[in-house]
Write an enzyme that holds these catalytic residues in place. Structure first.
Site, PDB file in Angstrom:
ATOM      1  N   ARG A 102       0.818  -1.218   0.000  1.00 34.95           N
ATOM      2  CA  ARG A 102       0.000   0.000   0.000  1.00 34.95           C
ATOM      3  C   ARG A 102       0.845   1.259   0.000  1.00 34.95           C
ATOM      4  NH1 ARG A 102      -3.272   1.610  -2.755  1.00 34.95           N
ATOM      5  NH2 ARG A 102      -4.123  -0.499  -2.590  1.00 34.95           N
ATOM      6  N   LYS A 137       2.976  24.187  -1.165  1.00 34.68           N
ATOM      7  CA  LYS A 137       1.594  23.709  -1.132  1.00 34.68           C
ATOM      8  C   LYS A 137       1.593  22.201  -1.382  1.00 34.68           C
ATOM      9  CE  LYS A 137      -0.208  28.186  -2.602  1.00 34.68           C
ATOM     10  NZ  LYS A 137      -0.872  28.961  -3.664  1.00 34.68           N
ATOM     11  N   LYS A 169       6.849  37.598   1.934  1.00 39.22           N
ATOM     12  CA  LYS A 169       5.591  37.707   1.190  1.00 39.22           C
ATOM     13  C   LYS A 169       4.735  38.844   1.732  1.00 39.22           C
ATOM     14  CE  LYS A 169       3.634  33.861  -0.141  1.00 39.22           C
ATOM     15  NZ  LYS A 169       3.808  33.974  -1.611  1.00 39.22           N
ATOM     16  N   GLU A 202       8.466  39.301  -2.386  1.00 36.40           N
ATOM     17  CA  GLU A 202       7.272  39.386  -3.215  1.00 36.40           C
ATOM     18  C   GLU A 202       6.905  40.837  -3.495  1.00 36.40           C
ATOM     19  OE1 GLU A 202       3.620  36.883  -2.435  1.00 36.40           O
ATOM     20  OE2 GLU A 202       2.802  38.855  -1.951  1.00 36.40           O
ATOM     21  N   ASP A 224       4.038  38.720  -8.173  1.00 37.33           N
ATOM     22  CA  ASP A 224       2.854  37.962  -7.773  1.00 37.33           C
ATOM     23  C   ASP A 224       1.552  38.562  -8.298  1.00 37.33           C
ATOM     24  OD1 ASP A 224       1.799  35.734  -6.159  1.00 37.33           O
ATOM     25  OD2 ASP A 224       0.865  37.320  -4.990  1.00 37.33           O
TER      26      ASP A 224
END
Length: 286
Positions: A102, A137, A169, A202, A224
């Site tokens: 698995r 992410k 950021k 950013e 961005d």
């Protein structure tokens, strides 16, 4: 990205934790009906089309579960596959094969999906200077194998985590009181802590781009959520002062457009957070 030693430690942690989670005090379904002395053979079968990834990871899983398992690899990481292909055969203790099954499938299905999507993005950028980057992410606990899959697909890794690069950021900038203050405080912090970390900042508009490039030593400007016209202007303003990276909701429809604006990198969270697993199975053979 982290160095190879750190990366290998992450892989070992992923395997150990996944086996702990899945096996617990024993695979009782297998223990109940298969003799401990039984040997078997299984094939890893492809039931989809894409780029295979996770073969080397599977080797580590089989080795962790049982060093006596023998693996015959027919298709290696990064190769294209189609339905009906056999990636590998594994031979040895039937109980060990079932214990590893698995984790091998879960990891390889996801890694192959990421590699397939990354390879598609890389193809879309052919003829431009831009390279595809992943992001943070990722799925908690298995970031290392997801970033590994991006590399297998031909993409590049961004920072691994919060500790291996500085990325200022929007929230950092706002909490610090503006672009200039954020950069100044960051440079001071790195000097005081004697840390050598690259700095990415950013920019939310052209005004912030101009503020950022007033400072020396900025590794990359993150452009961005800019439109096409402003991206081109940002690239022109930055010139060779630092690297450039486009980000913010970029998908396969908009990828090429941003690349043709002249940026060095394009980061996309979709490489790891918006994929459908490549269908694979592990089947016993005579």
């Amino acid at each position: 990205m982290i160095n190879q030693i750190q990366f290998e430690k992450e892989i070992k942690l992923i395997i150990a934790n996944a086996i702990r989670e899945d096996v617990g005090d024993g695979d009782h379904s297998s223990l109940a009906c298969i003799p401990s002395t039984a040997d078997g053979k299984a094939k890893l079968l492809v039931k989809d089309t894409g780029v295979i990834a996770g073969v080397d990871f599977a080797l580590e899983v089989f080795k962790y579960v049982d060093e006596n398992l023998s693996v015959d690899i027919l298709i290696h990481d990064g190769q294209k596959v189609r339905k009906g292909d056999i990636v590998l055969y594994v031979t040895g203790s039937s109980l060990s094969i079932l214990k590893a099954e698995r984790l091998v499938l879960n990891a390889m299905q996801r890694m192959s999906a990421i590699a397939t999507k990354t390879a598609h993005y890389v193809d879309l950028l052919k003829g431009t200077r831009a390279k595809v980057l992943d992001t943070r992410k990722t799925t908690p606990g298995i970031r290392a194998i997801e970033k590994w899959a991006v590399k297998i697909g031909g993409g590049e890794n961004h920072r691994f985590a919060l500790y291996d690069m500085i990325m200022l950021k929007d929230n950092h900038i706002d909490f610090a009181g503006g672009v200039a203050k954020a950069i100044q405080q960051t440079k001071k912090y790195l000097k005081e802590k004697d840390k050598d970390l690259k700095i990415i900042v950013e920019a939310r508009d052209l005004k912030e781009v101009k503020e950022i490039i007033e400072f020396e030593g900025i590794h990359r400007v993150l452009i961005d959520n800019f439109n096409e016209e402003d991206t081109k202007e940002a690239v022109r303003l930055i010139g060779d002062k630092s690297q450039t990276e486009s980000s913010g909701g970029i998908n396969e429809e908009s990828l090429r457009m941003y690349a043709e604006c002249g940026v060095d990198y394009i980061s996309s969270g979709a490489l790891t957070h918006s994929i459908h697993n490549l269908d694979l199975s592990l089947k016993a053979v005579d």
